[in-house]
Design an enzyme around this catalytic site. Structure first.
Site, PDB file in Angstrom:
ATOM      1  N   HIS A  84     -34.374 -65.741   7.467  1.00  0.00           N
ATOM      2  CA  HIS A  84     -33.027 -66.069   7.007  1.00  0.00           C
ATOM      3  C   HIS A  84     -32.423 -64.938   6.191  1.00  0.00           C
ATOM      4  O   HIS A  84     -31.212 -64.855   6.014  1.00  0.00           O
ATOM      5  CB  HIS A  84     -33.043 -67.338   6.142  1.00  0.00           C
ATOM      6  CG  HIS A  84     -33.599 -68.532   6.831  1.00  0.00           C
ATOM      7  ND1 HIS A  84     -33.077 -69.014   8.006  1.00  0.00           N
ATOM      8  CD2 HIS A  84     -34.634 -69.356   6.510  1.00  0.00           C
ATOM      9  CE1 HIS A  84     -33.763 -70.085   8.385  1.00  0.00           C
ATOM     10  NE2 HIS A  84     -34.717 -70.303   7.503  1.00  0.00           N
ATOM     11  N   HIS A 112     -32.301 -60.662  -2.694  1.00  0.00           N
ATOM     12  CA  HIS A 112     -32.220 -60.730  -1.234  1.00  0.00           C
ATOM     13  C   HIS A 112     -30.788 -60.459  -0.810  1.00  0.00           C
ATOM     14  O   HIS A 112     -29.902 -60.307  -1.654  1.00  0.00           O
ATOM     15  CB  HIS A 112     -32.702 -62.096  -0.739  1.00  0.00           C
ATOM     16  CG  HIS A 112     -31.853 -63.213  -1.236  1.00  0.00           C
ATOM     17  ND1 HIS A 112     -32.186 -63.950  -2.347  1.00  0.00           N
ATOM     18  CD2 HIS A 112     -30.659 -63.688  -0.807  1.00  0.00           C
ATOM     19  CE1 HIS A 112     -31.232 -64.846  -2.569  1.00  0.00           C
ATOM     20  NE2 HIS A 112     -30.291 -64.705  -1.642  1.00  0.00           N
ATOM     21  N   HIS A 114     -27.349 -60.911   2.097  1.00  0.00           N
ATOM     22  CA  HIS A 114     -26.606 -61.667   3.111  1.00  0.00           C
ATOM     23  C   HIS A 114     -25.720 -60.689   3.866  1.00  0.00           C
ATOM     24  O   HIS A 114     -25.158 -59.773   3.272  1.00  0.00           O
ATOM     25  CB  HIS A 114     -25.756 -62.748   2.440  1.00  0.00           C
ATOM     26  CG  HIS A 114     -26.564 -63.753   1.692  1.00  0.00           C
ATOM     27  ND1 HIS A 114     -27.025 -64.917   2.264  1.00  0.00           N
ATOM     28  CD2 HIS A 114     -27.026 -63.759   0.409  1.00  0.00           C
ATOM     29  CE1 HIS A 114     -27.719 -65.607   1.376  1.00  0.00           C
ATOM     30  NE2 HIS A 114     -27.738 -64.929   0.232  1.00  0.00           N
ATOM     31  N   THR A 219     -27.483 -71.385  -1.948  1.00  0.00           N
ATOM     32  CA  THR A 219     -26.634 -71.324  -0.753  1.00  0.00           C
ATOM     33  C   THR A 219     -27.437 -71.555   0.527  1.00  0.00           C
ATOM     34  O   THR A 219     -26.910 -71.393   1.615  1.00  0.00           O
ATOM     35  CB  THR A 219     -25.891 -69.977  -0.659  1.00  0.00           C
ATOM     36  OG1 THR A 219     -26.850 -68.937  -0.482  1.00  0.00           O
ATOM     37  CG2 THR A 219     -25.060 -69.717  -1.897  1.00  0.00           C
TER      38      THR A 219
HETATM   39 ZN   LIG Z   1     -28.513 -65.678  -1.453  1.00  0.00          ZN
END
Ligand SMILES: [Zn+2]
Ligand SMILES: *[C@@H]1O[C@H](CO)[C@@H](O)[C@H](O)[C@H]1NC(C)=O
Ligand SMILES: *[C@@H]1O[C@H](CO)[C@@H](O)[C@H](O)[C@H]1NC(C)=O
Ligand SMILES: *[C@@H]1O[C@H](CO)[C@@H](O)[C@H](O)[C@H]1NC(C)=O
Ligand SMILES: *[C@@H]1O[C@H](CO)[C@@H](O)[C@H](O)[C@H]1NC(C)=O
Ligand SMILES: [Zn+2]
Length: 586
Positions: A84, A112, A114, A219
């Site tokens: 993900h 991390h 996105h 999220t």
């Molecule tokens: Zn995040």
């Protein structure tokens, strides 16, 4: 166990573990996350959100961050492609975040990323609808809490969000070159790495004093509503070619959740964050938000059912014997007015804090006075009256508002509490001065005929208006050194005859928290002084039109008789006798 139910069981197990979700290309894409058992993705404080800068409020308590080991090159321990996101785990108990308006110290676990596609941006948060190329999240847990405990605490998790913006400039991308070099080798298990960069190196020269703050959620499923969000205003600039590596090599694209509704939440910003000027409102035709459009302003209540001003239909007003005498404290204090400001909408007299109080009058609380200000019409060839309230449709030349706040509430609380504010409204009517000052350049035809004595001290109004020359510009402010009191301005006007109703502020945001008192008799002020208000400020007709009463009742104090409310002849005769006696005594 039958095979089918066994499979179902496995399936549920998978679901509960939150692993059966994705951004695209599976059954449980973001719009279906709310159906995941045990998850909170359908809740009311979800993330990410679109930050509308015009609705953001500055919060002075959002100070600077204290960051521990953000500059350490030994903080990053391992890297993993979870399926993900690409995530870097940090060494335990090394990196910490506090300050920045956070209520606790947070221990940083990981960061991390996105992303979108090679062509399309993929930040999670958006600003005024703009989506940045990517977004980095630095995730920290409240110190001392386990992951499970933190997820159950409304402020258990602090995430620092950084936008990544694609540039063509190689120079700024050094640490990102190194991070990207690991991408092609990633698996779904943690790979220990020895990096040459710190978290601070990745952040670069982003100004950490400029950030947005709101309360939201994780999220990704299970979307726990446990996150204090910080989204930094300035993006990290990284070379475009490096950012393209994320969608190219990770094996999936559009790794971001769409923005979620704010559901009444407010986003605030640190004092250093630049915000657009709040939209202008006005009375006249020189701006976008004239009174009928005030309801469109951010957080406006101007389209509510209990708005002010209203027309007072004196025949319909209901007598209420609880509306007794007021108690006015400090109204006689000749030093209570601290300064006078030209706000661009009115002339406002700020009162010295704690000196002036109002109670009684059926208010039920002690109110401390904040300021007084005026509403007026226009002068010159198109003379027209400008009171806000009207009495049996009659508009007076001016209206004065003394604004008070419940003493036991702060202003923020008062603005949310019905009855949190009380406004005293006095109509102002022109008196005809018996003796024109020699400085006047007007001829004296009308002046000598009417001997009506003024009910106010025109001296106090002269002092007040004498300051107008010092506040020609909007926002100019002048300290008041002349000595005059509110009593001096009000003069001998009857303060026992009044009307009462529940209404709102008459300027945006029109909060419906005002207990209104409209005194029946006008204060009489020299017409030349009344004309000073539009003349000196240059703005005219600063009053809001009457609003609908809807199902409200207007009450009146026993002594506030309507104009047609004549007492019976016998009483009338008695009253006349008394009045005569009074006049004779004088
Ligand atoms: Zn995040
Ligand atoms: C990635 O894997 C290749 C081959 O296994 C290896 O040569 C290379 O050094 C690795 N790169 C990094 C950054 O670990
Ligand atoms: C880190 O720095 C050392 C020495 O400066 C160098 O040998 C090494 O290749 C660097 N590692 C990466 C991944 O850039
Ligand atoms: C008002 O504004 C003008 C022009 O900006 C400026 O020159 C003047 O000094 C200002 N006056 C006051 C009293 O602030
Ligand atoms: C104003 O509202 C309060 C309740 O918030 C109510 O008790 C009071 O009677 C109302 N006053 C009038 C004049 O309607
Ligand atoms: Zn007002």
């Amino acid at each position: 166990m039958q095979l089918s139910s066994y499979l179902l069981f496995l399936c549920l197990l998978n679901w509960a573990a939150g692993s059966d979700w994705c951004y695209t290309g599976c059954e449980h894409t973001p719009s279906e996350w709310s159906h995941i058992p045990g998850a909170f993705c359908g809740g009311g404080r979800q993330s990410p959100v679109n930050i509308v800068t015009g609705h953001v409020e500055t919060n002075n308590s959002l100070g600077s961050f204290m960051l521990v080991n953000f500059d350490s090159q030994n903080a990053v321990k391992s890297i993993v492609n979870t399926g993900h996101t690409v995530k870097c785990n940090l060494e335990e108990n090394q990196v910490e975040v506090s300050g920045g308006g956070l209520g606790a110290t947070y221990s940083t676990l990981q960061f991390h990323l996105h992303w979108g596609t090679e062509q399309l941006p993929g930040s999670e948060h958006t600003v005024d609808g703009r989506r940045y190329a990517m977004e980095m999240h630095i995730v920290s847990l409240k110190k001392g809490l386990s992951v499970e405990q933190a997820k159950a605490d409304p402020e258990g998790i602090a995430v620092l969000g950084f936008f990544l913006s694609a540039t063509e400039d190689e120079d700024t991308s050094g640490p990102w070159v190194e991070l990207v070099s690991y991408l092609s080798n990633l698996t779904d298990t943690d790979m220990d790495i020895n990096v040459n960069f710190s978290i601070m190196d990745l952040i670069g020269n982003v100004d950490l004093s400029k950030f947005y703050r709101y309360k939201g959620s994780l999220t990704t499923p299970t979307c726990n509503e446990a996150v204090v969000w910080t989204v930094f205003h300035e993006p990290i600039n990284v070379h475009k070619a490096l950012l393209e590596n994320f969608p190219q090599t990770a094996g999936y694209t559009n790794a971001y959740r769409p923005t979620q509704g704010l559901n009444g939440r407010r986003v605030s910003a640190s004092p250093a964050t630049p915000l657009p000027p709040s939209p202008h409102w006005c009375y006249g035709d020189h701006c976008d938000h004239i009174p009928p459009m005030w309801y469109l302003l951010p957080y406006s209540h101007c389209d509510g059912q209990r708005q002010s001003p209203v027309d007072i239909d004196t025949k319909k007003a209901v007598e209420d014997k609880h509306l007794g005498a007021f108690k006015f404290a400090g109204f006689d204090n000749k030093e209570a007015i601290e300064n006078i400001t030209n706000t661009g909408h009115t002339v406002k007299c700020k009162l010295v804090e704690g000196l002036v109080e109002v109670s009684g009058g059926g208010l039920g609380h002690v109110y401390s006075s904040l300021q007084l200000h005026f509403h007026w019409g226009s002068e010159g060839s198109h003379d027209s009256p400008g009171s806000e309230h009207t009495m049996d449709s009659k508009r007076y030349p001016m209206e004065m508002h003394i604004v008070t706040k419940r003493k036991d509430l702060n202003l923020t609380e008062a603005l949310k509490t019905p009855g949190g504010l009380a406004a005293l409204a006095f109509f102002i009517e022109a008196s005809v001065s018996s003796k024109r000052s020699s400085a006047s350049d007007h001829h004296e035809t009308v002046t000598s005929t009417n001997p009506t004595s003024d009910t106010s001290d025109n001296g106090a109004w002269k002092k007040l208006t004498s300051y107008f020359a010092a506040i020609p510009n909007i926002s100019s402010e002048v300290p008041v050194t002349e000595k005059f009191s509110i009593d001096d301005l009000l003069g001998s006007v009857d303060r026992t005859a009044y009307y009462r109703y529940n209404g709102s502020l008459t300027t945006p945001l029109c909060q419906e928290v005002v207990t209104w008192t409209i005194f029946k008799d006008p204060v009489k002020v020299d017409n030349e002084l009344i004309k000073m208000f539009p003349k000196a400020t240059g703005y005219h007709n600063v009053f809001r039109p009457a609003q609908l009463l809807h199902n409200r009742t207007i009450l009146k104090a026993s002594s506030a008789h309507s104009s047609t409310d004549f007492p019976c002849p016998a009483t009338l005769l008695l009253m006349m006798t008394c009045l005569c006696a009074l006049f004779i005594k004088r």
